[in-house]
Motif scaffolding. Structure first.
Motif, mmCIF file in Angstrom:
data_model
loop_
_atom_site.group_PDB
_atom_site.id
_atom_site.type_symbol
_atom_site.label_atom_id
_atom_site.label_comp_id
_atom_site.label_asym_id
_atom_site.label_seq_id
_atom_site.Cartn_x
_atom_site.Cartn_y
_atom_site.Cartn_z
ATOM 1 N N SER A 1 0.829 -1.207 0.000
ATOM 2 C CA SER A 1 0.000 0.000 0.000
ATOM 3 C C SER A 1 0.866 1.260 0.000
ATOM 4 O O SER A 1 0.609 2.199 -0.753
ATOM 5 N N LEU A 2 1.879 1.275 0.840
ATOM 6 C CA LEU A 2 2.754 2.443 0.901
ATOM 7 C C LEU A 2 3.548 2.615 -0.391
ATOM 8 O O LEU A 2 3.699 3.736 -0.888
ATOM 9 N N LEU B 1 3.140 5.787 -3.094
ATOM 10 C CA LEU B 1 4.242 6.614 -3.582
ATOM 11 C C LEU B 1 4.356 6.550 -5.102
ATOM 12 O O LEU B 1 4.458 7.574 -5.770
ATOM 13 N N ARG B 2 4.333 5.353 -5.637
ATOM 14 C CA ARG B 2 4.548 5.175 -7.081
ATOM 15 C C ARG B 2 3.375 5.690 -7.909
ATOM 16 O O ARG B 2 3.576 6.234 -8.986
ATOM 17 N N LEU B 3 2.160 5.504 -7.408
ATOM 18 C CA LEU B 3 0.972 5.917 -8.156
ATOM 19 C C LEU B 3 0.489 7.318 -7.764
ATOM 20 O O LEU B 3 -0.547 7.763 -8.247
ATOM 21 N N ARG B 4 1.215 7.941 -6.850
ATOM 22 C CA ARG B 4 0.917 9.319 -6.433
ATOM 23 C C ARG B 4 -0.505 9.482 -5.900
ATOM 24 O O ARG B 4 -1.254 10.353 -6.325
ATOM 25 N N TRP B 5 -0.837 8.613 -4.955
ATOM 26 C CA TRP B 5 -2.154 8.705 -4.340
ATOM 27 C C TRP B 5 -2.229 9.959 -3.480
ATOM 28 O O TRP B 5 -1.257 10.354 -2.840
ATOM 29 N N PRO B 6 -3.427 10.548 -3.368
ATOM 30 C CA PRO B 6 -3.599 11.632 -2.392
ATOM 31 C C PRO B 6 -3.516 11.066 -0.972
ATOM 32 O O PRO B 6 -3.672 9.858 -0.758
ATOM 33 N N TRP B 7 -3.288 11.948 -0.023
ATOM 34 C CA TRP B 7 -3.114 11.500 1.367
ATOM 35 C C TRP B 7 -4.305 10.699 1.859
ATOM 36 O O TRP B 7 -4.146 9.731 2.602
ATOM 37 N N TRP B 8 -5.528 11.095 1.487
ATOM 38 C CA TRP B 8 -6.718 10.403 1.976
ATOM 39 C C TRP B 8 -6.788 8.968 1.445
ATOM 40 O O TRP B 8 -7.251 8.074 2.149
ATOM 41 N N ALA B 9 -6.327 8.733 0.221
ATOM 42 C CA ALA B 9 -6.349 7.382 -0.343
ATOM 43 C C ALA B 9 -5.341 6.483 0.384
ATOM 44 O O ALA B 9 -5.626 5.320 0.675
ATOM 45 N N THR B 10 -4.189 7.046 0.681
ATOM 46 C CA THR B 10 -3.180 6.289 1.433
ATOM 47 C C THR B 10 -3.710 5.931 2.820
ATOM 48 O O THR B 10 -3.580 4.784 3.265
#
Length: 109
Positions: free
Chosen positions: A63-64, A68-77
């Motif tokens: 997930s982490l 990082l690689r897919l540039r998720w927004p903070w809420w998705a992480t």
């Protein structure tokens, strides 16, 4: 209906690990039901307990890395990490992420 973007390799890894994490959760829940219910056996708990622990740790790491690689927004992480705590929530989260395009190659840099 719009065509879907292909999954990024990290998106595919996230989908696979989310499924495995949910599968081991289900096995552990079944084992606990048997342990405290009709069978009074710990066999499935002894099998699925360590499997789920390992799957949980791999899920958090993937997930982490995917975030990082897919540039998720903070809420998705945050949602991805929180989804591993309640049983079987990683599956609907993965389906939702897929529909939103968070697992696709177009997000990656």
């Amino acid at each position: 209906m719009t065509p879907r973007s292909p999954l990024h390799p990290f998106g595919r890894a996230f989908a696979i690990v989310a499924f495995i994490e949910a599968l081991t959760w289900a096995g552990l829940l079944l084992g606990m039901w048997l342990k405290y219910g009709p069978a009074d056996t710990v066999a499935l708990v002894k099998i699925f307990g360590p499997l789920h622990g390992g799957a949980f740790m791999v899920y958090v790491a993937v997930s982490l890395l995917a975030a990082l690689r897919l540039r998720w927004p903070w809420w998705a992480t945050g949602l991805a990490l929180l989804a591993a705590i309640p049983p079987l929530v990683t599956l609907p989260l993965e389906w939702w992420f897929r529909r939103r395009g968070l697992l696709s190659a177009r997000n990656a840099g």
